[in-house]
Scaffold this motif. Structure first.
Motif, PDB file in Angstrom:
ATOM      1  N   TYR A 183       0.802  -1.224   0.000  1.00  0.00           N
ATOM      2  CA  TYR A 183       0.000   0.000   0.000  1.00  0.00           C
ATOM      3  C   TYR A 183       0.835   1.274   0.000  1.00  0.00           C
ATOM      4  O   TYR A 183       0.327   2.334  -0.351  1.00  0.00           O
ATOM      5  CB  TYR A 183      -1.048  -0.034   1.125  1.00  0.00           C
ATOM      6  N   ASP A 184       2.121   1.188   0.379  1.00  0.00           N
ATOM      7  CA  ASP A 184       2.950   2.387   0.212  1.00  0.00           C
ATOM      8  C   ASP A 184       3.111   2.708  -1.269  1.00  0.00           C
ATOM      9  O   ASP A 184       3.028   3.860  -1.683  1.00  0.00           O
ATOM     10  CB  ASP A 184       4.306   2.222   0.913  1.00  0.00           C
TER      11      ASP A 184
ATOM     12  N   GLN B 120       1.482   5.969  -3.760  1.00  0.00           N
ATOM     13  CA  GLN B 120       2.182   6.804  -4.750  1.00  0.00           C
ATOM     14  C   GLN B 120       1.482   6.763  -6.101  1.00  0.00           C
ATOM     15  O   GLN B 120       1.348   7.791  -6.773  1.00  0.00           O
ATOM     16  CB  GLN B 120       3.637   6.350  -4.881  1.00  0.00           C
TER      17      GLN B 120
ATOM     18  N   ARG C  97      -0.695   1.749   7.943  1.00  0.00           N
ATOM     19  CA  ARG C  97       0.543   2.508   8.113  1.00  0.00           C
ATOM     20  C   ARG C  97       1.272   2.667   6.776  1.00  0.00           C
ATOM     21  O   ARG C  97       1.805   3.725   6.470  1.00  0.00           O
ATOM     22  CB  ARG C  97       1.454   1.789   9.117  1.00  0.00           C
ATOM     23  N   ALA C  98       1.302   1.588   5.980  1.00  0.00           N
ATOM     24  CA  ALA C  98       1.976   1.648   4.673  1.00  0.00           C
ATOM     25  C   ALA C  98       1.279   2.666   3.767  1.00  0.00           C
ATOM     26  O   ALA C  98       1.942   3.446   3.069  1.00  0.00           O
ATOM     27  CB  ALA C  98       1.979   0.266   4.017  1.00  0.00           C
TER      28      ALA C  98
ATOM     29  N   ALA D 176       2.227   6.118   5.028  1.00  0.00           N
ATOM     30  CA  ALA D 176       3.645   6.438   4.778  1.00  0.00           C
ATOM     31  C   ALA D 176       3.898   6.699   3.293  1.00  0.00           C
ATOM     32  O   ALA D 176       4.608   7.641   2.924  1.00  0.00           O
ATOM     33  CB  ALA D 176       4.533   5.302   5.277  1.00  0.00           C
ATOM     34  N   GLY D 177       3.317   5.880   2.436  1.00  0.00           N
ATOM     35  CA  GLY D 177       3.507   6.062   0.994  1.00  0.00           C
ATOM     36  C   GLY D 177       2.882   7.356   0.503  1.00  0.00           C
ATOM     37  O   GLY D 177       3.437   8.038  -0.367  1.00  0.00           O
ATOM     38  N   TRP D 178       1.746   7.666   1.066  1.00  0.00           N
ATOM     39  CA  TRP D 178       1.052   8.899   0.681  1.00  0.00           C
ATOM     40  C   TRP D 178       1.900  10.125   1.060  1.00  0.00           C
ATOM     41  O   TRP D 178       2.083  11.046   0.271  1.00  0.00           O
ATOM     42  CB  TRP D 178      -0.312   8.937   1.381  1.00  0.00           C
TER      43      TRP D 178
ATOM     44  N   ARG E 262       5.158  10.211   1.587  1.00  0.00           N
ATOM     45  CA  ARG E 262       6.406  10.257   0.816  1.00  0.00           C
ATOM     46  C   ARG E 262       6.164  10.828  -0.586  1.00  0.00           C
ATOM     47  O   ARG E 262       6.944  11.622  -1.087  1.00  0.00           O
ATOM     48  CB  ARG E 262       7.004   8.850   0.734  1.00  0.00           C
TER      49      ARG E 262
END
Lengths: 375, 375
Positions: free
Chosen positions: A95-96, A100, A139-140, A143-145, A147
């Motif tokens: 999902y990170d 993106q 969380r992933a 975090a990906g969003w 980044r």
């Protein structure tokens, strides 16, 4: 890099067989576009006006005086289903990466008009409250969003995280991003009035399938002996290769502005593949003399889905994620700037007076006006 | 207008039983809010900055120099399921109304910060291409969307109409709206720094349930002898009453500005019902001395779901769709302006120094700080 010999014999798998029937969606789109156009008059009461040429382009633009306001909403589509299946097979969360992808869908469209993306709003609609209970996955996604926003200098403004049992399927999530930006200064506007014969076409590399053609990719997975775990190259599974995140091109367009280069037009290569190069409303011929490198996963898909070049290039990005149409004198420098930002690029072709057509010379392919009904 | 005697004996139907468990969603929301806040620094590279006080408010605000930029994305939620069921029962399409609901969800949030809504982007994610093949329904959705934009002087910029088989359920659609506006001139910003003891609370009427509490409403339909066709008042079915479109309040906030009135703070009364009146981050006591008229459907729901006043007012809007906190001297004129725009309004209470609490005097109800964890 393109592999043409089929290693297995299969019937061709078309995009329409893969589940998206644009013939059903397109009439609604056209009627919505007409109704939408009729609302523009309302801006007058606020002292503003729309930029009419942005209707039908990838982002909508309003003249608010000192600069232009651009906005868009875009969804990830079915790539989340691949992420879910790969999570089941490997135990990892993807999902990170698809965070993106979602932001890239919005950002890469917004920048086509010359806008600097400033704010993203997250739209994460889950099939039920329990989707959010998987803390690693959530969380992933967060975090990906974050980044992806940071990579583009975008403020993540907030968003909506509804639990929509009965609308979104249980265990699934519908990811979308709304993005707002400014065309500032106004001369950055790149709606295409500057496009002309003699301009160069610079193609920016894609990282893989990005987020278009996933219905086809998923259908193909069902045919493969090991499904998503089938190797594309040694050590790289089909699923992992599909899940390479979409590249974010706004660092390139911002750097181009810093370098004094204003593209005459841009096309984000998404649905309809390279037919998107025909997007500009006027009549021009586009000749491609140099192909980009092809991500292994796309060569693999073309081979295993038995797509001829015409079908492959009219569905998938085939290595080109974004097209910049620039003055010929800016072409080499455009490539340099993109490469400095870490994105592969090449002068791939040029714009000519003539009938509206795209000619991909190395493949002997020609697409004409009739092959992109929708703008 | 409030009916308190239960006409049937039922166990209380709480919002949580009705399917939305905020305890699962809220931790993700908090972590997303923290990650989002960290991205704001990116705006500096573009020469802009966020308005930090807008974090956690209903819309996100960025200072872009000559004015503030505000943006938001909001979804309709499960009201579409009621529209689908009523279409099945009556043969009518209700999608014009729920189009307005969807836009209202975004617009009514955006205006809380003092913004003029300018552009809406449509997000219509269907369970498959075939959703769009029902031409009447699609036409109603387009027509309602257009009408709501026109009522607010908003340009419908475009949008996204994906077919998401496998993510959105077959035959369903996930409706959302992204809205961008400007706070112009900047002194219209109403993030609450002007709120103070002595201010008046003006409540604007709702038209019914609007688009919050629909999970509860749907659950209740299962209990009713004739389901959605149960009469709420003679000739008005429960389903029809639920589907009254959410009122659009931006014509009121625009007219207030024209009348020289700048609200000190605003609250859109949606999820969490009247607890939204406690939204302002600082400590104030809010005393309500006058209740708005109650839409029949909300009295009906309270009675049949056996909700006590505390549960009803902390879940549903109970007749108040939007709260304006204004200087006491502006209160009567605020009511007049709203009424001139066709929206019922009354001076319903006042702001006091004291502990953070909402006291609804006519009902003897008190809500304190702990009852609205999330902003």
């Amino acid at each position: 890099m393109k592999t043409t010999e089929p290693i297995e014999s299969h019937a061709t798998l078309s995009y329409q067989q893969a589940g998206v029937d644009y013939r059903l969606i397109d009439p609604l789109k056209v009627s919505a576009q007409q109704a939408a156009a009729a609302t523009a008059a309302g801006l007058g009461a606020h002292g503003f006006s729309e930029i009419k040429a942005s209707r039908g382009e990838s982002a909508y633009v309003v003249d608010v005086g000192p600069f232009y306001l651009a906005s868009i909403v875009e969804c990830l589509g079915s790539k989340a289903l691949v992420a879910d299946e790969m999570a089941r097979l490997t135990g990892k969360s993807y999902y990170d990466g698809i965070a993106q992808d979602t932001i890239a869908m919005a950002v890469n469209d917004l920048i086509t008009v010359g806008a600097t993306p400033l704010v993203v709003q997250a739209y994460w609609a889950a099939g039920g409250s329990e989707w959010f209970a998987d803390a690693d996955r959530a969380r992933a996604l967060v975090a990906g969003w974050q980044r992806a926003c940071e990579a583009c200098g975008i403020a993540w403004g907030g968003g909506e995280t509804p639990a929509l049992a009965g609308i979104v399927e249980a265990g699934r999530i519908d990811l979308a991003a709304a993005c707002t930006g400014l065309v500032n200064p106004k001369q950055r506007l790149s709606l295409g009035d500057r496009l002309g014969a003699g301009d160069a076409i610079v193609l920016l590399d894609s990282s893989g399938i990005h987020a278009n053609g996933l219905s086809l990719a998923r259908k193909l997975a069902q045919r493969l002996p090991q499904g998503y775990l089938t190797p594309v190259t040694p050590g790289l599974s089909y699923g992992d290769a599909l899940l390479a995140p979409t590249l974010l091109y706004s660092p390139v367009t911002e750097a181009l502005w810093q370098a004094g280069i204003t593209p005459h037009y841009c096309a984000n290569i998404t649905g309809h593949g390279w037919r998107k190069l025909l997007r500009h409303p006027q009549r021009f011929s586009y000749r491609i003399h140099t192909l980009p490198g092809m991500p292994a996963v796309l060569a693999f898909m073309q081979r295993h889905a038995n797509l001829d070049d015409r079908e492959a290039y009219s569905t998938l990005n085939m290595g080109a994620g974004f097209a910049l149409f620039v003055a010929d004198r800016d072409a080499a420098r455009t490539v340099e700037v993109a490469q400095q930002m870490g994105i592969g690029a090449r002068v791939a072709g040029s714009v000519h007076a003539g009938p509206k057509e795209l000619v991909i010379e190395p493949l002997g392919l020609r697409f004409d006006e009739g092959e992109l009904q929708l703008r």
